[in-house]
Design an enzyme around this catalytic site. Sequence first.
Site, PDB file in Angstrom:
ATOM      1  N   HIS A 147     -45.642   2.528  16.347  1.00 57.71           N
ATOM      2  CA  HIS A 147     -46.861   1.872  16.475  1.00 57.71           C
ATOM      3  C   HIS A 147     -47.299   1.309  15.045  1.00 57.71           C
ATOM      4  O   HIS A 147     -47.461  -0.053  14.663  1.00 57.71           O
ATOM      5  CB  HIS A 147     -48.164   2.288  17.038  1.00 57.71           C
ATOM      6  CG  HIS A 147     -49.265   1.637  17.154  1.00 57.71           C
ATOM      7  ND1 HIS A 147     -50.323   1.878  17.934  1.00 57.71           N
ATOM      8  CD2 HIS A 147     -49.612   0.116  16.752  1.00 57.71           C
ATOM      9  CE1 HIS A 147     -51.419   0.811  17.819  1.00 57.71           C
ATOM     10  NE2 HIS A 147     -50.794  -0.118  16.991  1.00 57.71           N
ATOM     11  N   GLU A 180     -49.330  -5.141  11.526  1.00 59.53           N
ATOM     12  CA  GLU A 180     -49.264  -3.901  10.892  1.00 59.53           C
ATOM     13  C   GLU A 180     -49.052  -3.935   9.284  1.00 59.53           C
ATOM     14  O   GLU A 180     -49.743  -3.187   8.667  1.00 59.53           O
ATOM     15  CB  GLU A 180     -47.921  -3.107  11.357  1.00 59.53           C
ATOM     16  CG  GLU A 180     -48.008  -2.744  12.879  1.00 59.53           C
ATOM     17  CD  GLU A 180     -49.419  -1.991  13.007  1.00 59.53           C
ATOM     18  OE1 GLU A 180     -49.410  -0.814  12.331  1.00 59.53           O
ATOM     19  OE2 GLU A 180     -50.054  -2.180  13.940  1.00 59.53           O
ATOM     20  N   HIS A 213     -52.431  -2.723   7.328  1.00 59.18           N
ATOM     21  CA  HIS A 213     -52.015  -1.451   6.851  1.00 59.18           C
ATOM     22  C   HIS A 213     -51.062  -1.175   5.767  1.00 59.18           C
ATOM     23  O   HIS A 213     -51.182  -0.555   4.775  1.00 59.18           O
ATOM     24  CB  HIS A 213     -51.570  -0.219   8.188  1.00 59.18           C
ATOM     25  CG  HIS A 213     -52.323  -0.219   9.424  1.00 59.18           C
ATOM     26  ND1 HIS A 213     -53.523   0.516   9.281  1.00 59.18           N
ATOM     27  CD2 HIS A 213     -52.238  -0.668  10.385  1.00 59.18           C
ATOM     28  CE1 HIS A 213     -54.204   0.392  10.354  1.00 59.18           C
ATOM     29  NE2 HIS A 213     -53.340  -0.352  11.076  1.00 59.18           N
TER      30      HIS A 213
END
Length: 234
Positions: free
Chosen positions: A69, A123, A127
Site C-alpha cells: 500500500h 503515494e 507520503h
Amino acid sequence: MKMMMMISNNNNALLLIKLLTLHSLLVLAASQDFDFFYFVQQWPGSYCDTKQSCCYPSTGKPASDFGIHGLWPNRNDGSYPSNCDSTNPFDVSKISDLTSHMQSEWPTLSCPSNNGLAFWGHEWDKHGTCSESVLNQHDYFATTLSLKNQIDLLQALKSAGVQPNGQKYTLSSIKSAIQGASGFTPWIECNNDTSGNSQLYQIYLCVDSSASRFIQCPVFPKGSCGSSIEFPKF
C-alpha cells in the site's frame, strides 16, 4: 545610469538566491519532519470483498499475495506529515526501470481498472514527498519494493497454519506468526466484508527514519480488530 542598472540586477539576483534558498530550506524542513515509517501491505481479498468492491488492474488479476500500500513517514506522537513538496510531483519516467516490478508487487485495485500510475502518484505526492531528506523519487519506490522482499508475510502466516481460505483465526496467532518471521510486533488493520464479518485487511511494520531497517513501532495507529478475524480467499 549603467551603474544603477547593475546594482538593480545584482539586488534582483540576490533576492532570487534568497528566495530559492528559503524554499529549499522549507522543503528540507518539511521532509525531515518525521521519526519513522509505516510500511503497509494489504490483502487483496479483503479489499475486493467489501461493499466498495474492486477492479483488477489493466495488467490482469494480481497474484494471491499481500500487495504494497505504501511507505508512510510518521511521528512518534502519532501524527504524520503529508503533501510536503508540490514542486516535485510524481514522474513515471523516474521509475521506468521499476514499473514491471511495481505492477506485480504494488498493484492497484481501485475502480475503474487502470495501470497503477494514479495509485503510485498518490503515494508519492502524499507520503513520498515528505521523505525527500532521505529518499528521492526513484529511491522511495525502490526501497519500498526492497522492504517487501525482506519479509514474506503470506509465507509466514501459512507456515503458522494461517491460510487465506475464508476461515477465522485468532488475532494473536496472526500477530505471532508475523512477529516470528520479522522479529517485530506488527499492527493489524481489519475491515468488513459485505456480510459485516471482520477480516484481515492490512499489516503494518515500522522502518527507521533512514528507511534502512525494520524497527519496533514507536506508536501504533488507532483502531482495533476483534479477537477472531477472517482471512478471505483471493
